[in-house]
Design a protein around this motif. Structure first.
Motif, PDB file in Angstrom:
ATOM      1  N   GLU A  94      34.999  18.331  33.381  1.00  0.00           N
ATOM      2  CA  GLU A  94      35.352  18.546  32.023  1.00  0.00           C
ATOM      3  C   GLU A  94      36.285  17.234  31.584  1.00  0.00           C
ATOM      4  N   LYS A  95      36.345  17.143  30.153  1.00  0.00           N
ATOM      5  CA  LYS A  95      36.814  16.056  29.654  1.00  0.00           C
ATOM      6  C   LYS A  95      37.109  16.206  28.060  1.00  0.00           C
ATOM      7  N   SER A  96      38.280  15.726  27.806  1.00  0.00           N
ATOM      8  CA  SER A  96      38.863  15.892  26.466  1.00  0.00           C
ATOM      9  C   SER A  96      38.328  14.575  25.575  1.00  0.00           C
ATOM     10  N   PHE A  97      37.953  15.112  24.227  1.00  0.00           N
ATOM     11  CA  PHE A  97      37.508  13.996  23.393  1.00  0.00           C
ATOM     12  C   PHE A  97      38.210  14.481  22.074  1.00  0.00           C
ATOM     13  N   ASP A  98      39.395  13.425  21.676  1.00  0.00           N
ATOM     14  CA  ASP A  98      40.147  13.783  20.435  1.00  0.00           C
ATOM     15  C   ASP A  98      40.635  15.093  20.667  1.00  0.00           C
ATOM     16  N   SER A  99      40.606  15.931  19.661  1.00  0.00           N
ATOM     17  CA  SER A  99      41.137  17.388  19.889  1.00  0.00           C
ATOM     18  C   SER A  99      40.350  18.343  20.408  1.00  0.00           C
ATOM     19  N   ILE A 100      39.027  18.127  21.014  1.00  0.00           N
ATOM     20  CA  ILE A 100      38.407  18.780  21.551  1.00  0.00           C
ATOM     21  C   ILE A 100      38.343  18.640  23.127  1.00  0.00           C
ATOM     22  N   LYS A 101      37.842  19.805  24.029  1.00  0.00           N
ATOM     23  CA  LYS A 101      37.725  19.563  25.379  1.00  0.00           C
ATOM     24  C   LYS A 101      36.472  20.308  25.661  1.00  0.00           C
ATOM     25  N   VAL A 102      35.485  19.397  26.486  1.00  0.00           N
ATOM     26  CA  VAL A 102      34.215  19.927  26.996  1.00  0.00           C
ATOM     27  C   VAL A 102      34.192  20.006  28.334  1.00  0.00           C
ATOM     28  N   LYS A 103      33.585  21.294  28.733  1.00  0.00           N
ATOM     29  CA  LYS A 103      33.191  21.457  30.145  1.00  0.00           C
ATOM     30  C   LYS A 103      31.824  21.767  30.370  1.00  0.00           C
ATOM     31  N   PHE A 104      31.045  21.208  31.353  1.00  0.00           N
ATOM     32  CA  PHE A 104      29.777  21.592  31.694  1.00  0.00           C
ATOM     33  C   PHE A 104      29.638  22.429  32.895  1.00  0.00           C
ATOM     34  N   VAL A 105      29.159  23.556  32.898  1.00  0.00           N
ATOM     35  CA  VAL A 105      28.872  24.539  33.796  1.00  0.00           C
ATOM     36  C   VAL A 105      27.391  24.807  34.132  1.00  0.00           C
ATOM     37  N   GLN A 106      26.988  25.374  35.260  1.00  0.00           N
ATOM     38  CA  GLN A 106      25.892  25.758  35.677  1.00  0.00           C
ATOM     39  C   GLN A 106      24.916  26.659  34.672  1.00  0.00           C
ATOM     40  N   GLY A 128      25.198  25.045  30.953  1.00  0.00           N
ATOM     41  CA  GLY A 128      25.687  25.538  29.673  1.00  0.00           C
ATOM     42  C   GLY A 128      27.117  24.663  29.616  1.00  0.00           C
ATOM     43  N   ILE A 129      27.713  24.921  28.238  1.00  0.00           N
ATOM     44  CA  ILE A 129      28.994  23.987  27.882  1.00  0.00           C
ATOM     45  C   ILE A 129      29.956  25.020  27.256  1.00  0.00           C
ATOM     46  N   ILE A 130      31.021  24.827  27.879  1.00  0.00           N
ATOM     47  CA  ILE A 130      32.502  25.526  27.371  1.00  0.00           C
ATOM     48  C   ILE A 130      33.375  24.422  26.550  1.00  0.00           C
ATOM     49  N   LEU A 131      33.453  24.745  25.287  1.00  0.00           N
ATOM     50  CA  LEU A 131      33.931  23.812  24.127  1.00  0.00           C
ATOM     51  C   LEU A 131      35.354  24.565  23.946  1.00  0.00           C
ATOM     52  N   THR A 132      36.344  23.846  24.262  1.00  0.00           N
ATOM     53  CA  THR A 132      37.576  24.267  23.894  1.00  0.00           C
ATOM     54  C   THR A 132      38.250  23.702  22.667  1.00  0.00           C
ATOM     55  N   LEU A 133      38.430  24.440  21.425  1.00  0.00           N
ATOM     56  CA  LEU A 133      38.974  24.009  20.015  1.00  0.00           C
ATOM     57  C   LEU A 133      40.178  24.750  20.019  1.00  0.00           C
ATOM     58  N   GLY A 134      41.338  24.174  20.502  1.00  0.00           N
ATOM     59  CA  GLY A 134      42.777  24.510  20.162  1.00  0.00           C
ATOM     60  C   GLY A 134      42.694  25.848  21.095  1.00  0.00           C
ATOM     61  N   ASP A 135      43.133  26.960  20.412  1.00  0.00           N
ATOM     62  CA  ASP A 135      43.177  28.044  21.219  1.00  0.00           C
ATOM     63  C   ASP A 135      41.998  29.170  21.377  1.00  0.00           C
ATOM     64  N   LYS A 136      40.873  28.382  20.880  1.00  0.00           N
ATOM     65  CA  LYS A 136      39.627  29.157  20.992  1.00  0.00           C
ATOM     66  C   LYS A 136      38.751  28.542  21.979  1.00  0.00           C
ATOM     67  N   LYS A 137      37.756  29.597  22.696  1.00  0.00           N
ATOM     68  CA  LYS A 137      37.074  28.800  23.799  1.00  0.00           C
ATOM     69  C   LYS A 137      35.532  29.326  23.413  1.00  0.00           C
ATOM     70  N   ILE A 138      34.718  28.419  23.213  1.00  0.00           N
ATOM     71  CA  ILE A 138      33.266  28.684  22.780  1.00  0.00           C
ATOM     72  C   ILE A 138      32.356  28.556  24.031  1.00  0.00           C
ATOM     73  N   TYR A 139      31.569  29.191  24.271  1.00  0.00           N
ATOM     74  CA  TYR A 139      30.467  28.992  25.383  1.00  0.00           C
ATOM     75  C   TYR A 139      29.307  29.059  25.085  1.00  0.00           C
ATOM     76  N   HIS A 140      28.436  27.642  24.863  1.00  0.00           N
ATOM     77  CA  HIS A 140      27.135  27.838  24.562  1.00  0.00           C
ATOM     78  C   HIS A 140      26.260  27.791  25.849  1.00  0.00           C
ATOM     79  N   VAL A 141      25.763  28.777  26.192  1.00  0.00           N
ATOM     80  CA  VAL A 141      25.331  29.440  27.426  1.00  0.00           C
ATOM     81  C   VAL A 141      24.010  28.465  27.753  1.00  0.00           C
ATOM     82  N   GLY A 142      23.686  27.653  26.651  1.00  0.00           N
ATOM     83  CA  GLY A 142      22.241  26.908  27.005  1.00  0.00           C
ATOM     84  C   GLY A 142      20.969  27.714  27.358  1.00  0.00           C
TER      85      GLY A 142
END
Length: 229
Positions: A94-106, A128-142
């Motif tokens: 998981e890593k932050s980029f500017d105001s977003i946070k990106v986590k890679f999952v299986q 898959g990728i879990i993207l945190t945008l402020g108080d929202k979590k977006i999960y692109h399952v891939g």
């Protein structure tokens, strides 16, 4: 402002606090998308895996925008040879980029890229990728088959506001598996079906998916944005 927009196949754009990005920008050759490559303006490109219908127009978009590509490390390494700015990550990271946070999952799939000369490049593990945008979590399952650790991903990462889940079958989960994955394992507030109707093998009726779900489902046309609760 947080905005998340679907653009056909598995293409998802997002904007949060002035930061713009796109998942899996398959535009050229994607008859379902409403986007044009030259009109895409982003700071980040997020790639779930290396297949051509997900890497898509990454090279051109990245060069047009001086954008950073965030991808599985092997895929990032290949794209770096194409002159792109890349950040290679791996499953669990998981890593932050500017105001977003990106986590890679299986994810359970395959991952390789075929170049214009027909050469096949290994793309590392699919994700898959879990993207945190402020108080929202977006999960692109891939692109993935169903697997039981989708429940663990939910448990460890907290409630998902929106999950983009493939329903196309043939290459990924079909509708029946996607229903169970959504309702019993991922359990997002809202699910958006993706990766269907782009090619004949993955033709599906998303209404069948929606009608069978307990989870709220938003079937989005290309260019439509998610409505957050």
């Amino acid at each position: 402002m947080t905005k998340v927009t679907y653009h056909g196949h598995s293409v998802v754009q997002f904007e949060h606090d002035g930061v713009k990005g796109i998942f899996d920008p398959f535009i050229t050759g994607n008859e379902l998308t409403d986007l044009k490559v030259e009109d895409v303006k982003v700071d980040y490109i997020l790639l779930t895996h290396a297949h051509n219908d997900h890497v898509g127009d990454t090279v051109e978009i990245a060069k047009n925008n001086d954008a950073t590509v965030i991808a599985p490390v092997e895929l990032a390494g290949y794209l770096e040879t194409q002159g792109l700015n890349t950040v290679g990550m791996n499953i669990g990271g998981e890593k932050s980029f500017d105001s977003i946070k990106v986590k890679f999952v299986q994810a359970f799939h395959s991952s390789s890229f075929t170049d214009d000369d027909g050469n096949v490049h290994y793309g590392g593990m699919p994700t898959g990728i879990i993207l945190t945008l402020g108080d929202k979590k977006i999960y692109h399952v891939g692109d993935t088959a169903i697997f039981s650790d989708l429940k663990l991903i939910n448990t460890l990462n907290g409630e998902i506001d929106v999950a983009f889940v493939p329903i196309g079958d043939h290459f990924t989960m079909g509708i029946n598996d996607a229903i169970h994955a959504t309702d019993e394992l991922i359990q997002p507030r809202v699910v958006v079906p993706v990766h269907y109707n782009t090619f004949p093998p993955i033709e599906q009726d998303p209404e069948k998916f929606k009608q069978a779900l307990k989870t709220e489902c938003q079937i989005l046309k290309p260019g439509e944005a998610v409505t957050f609760k």
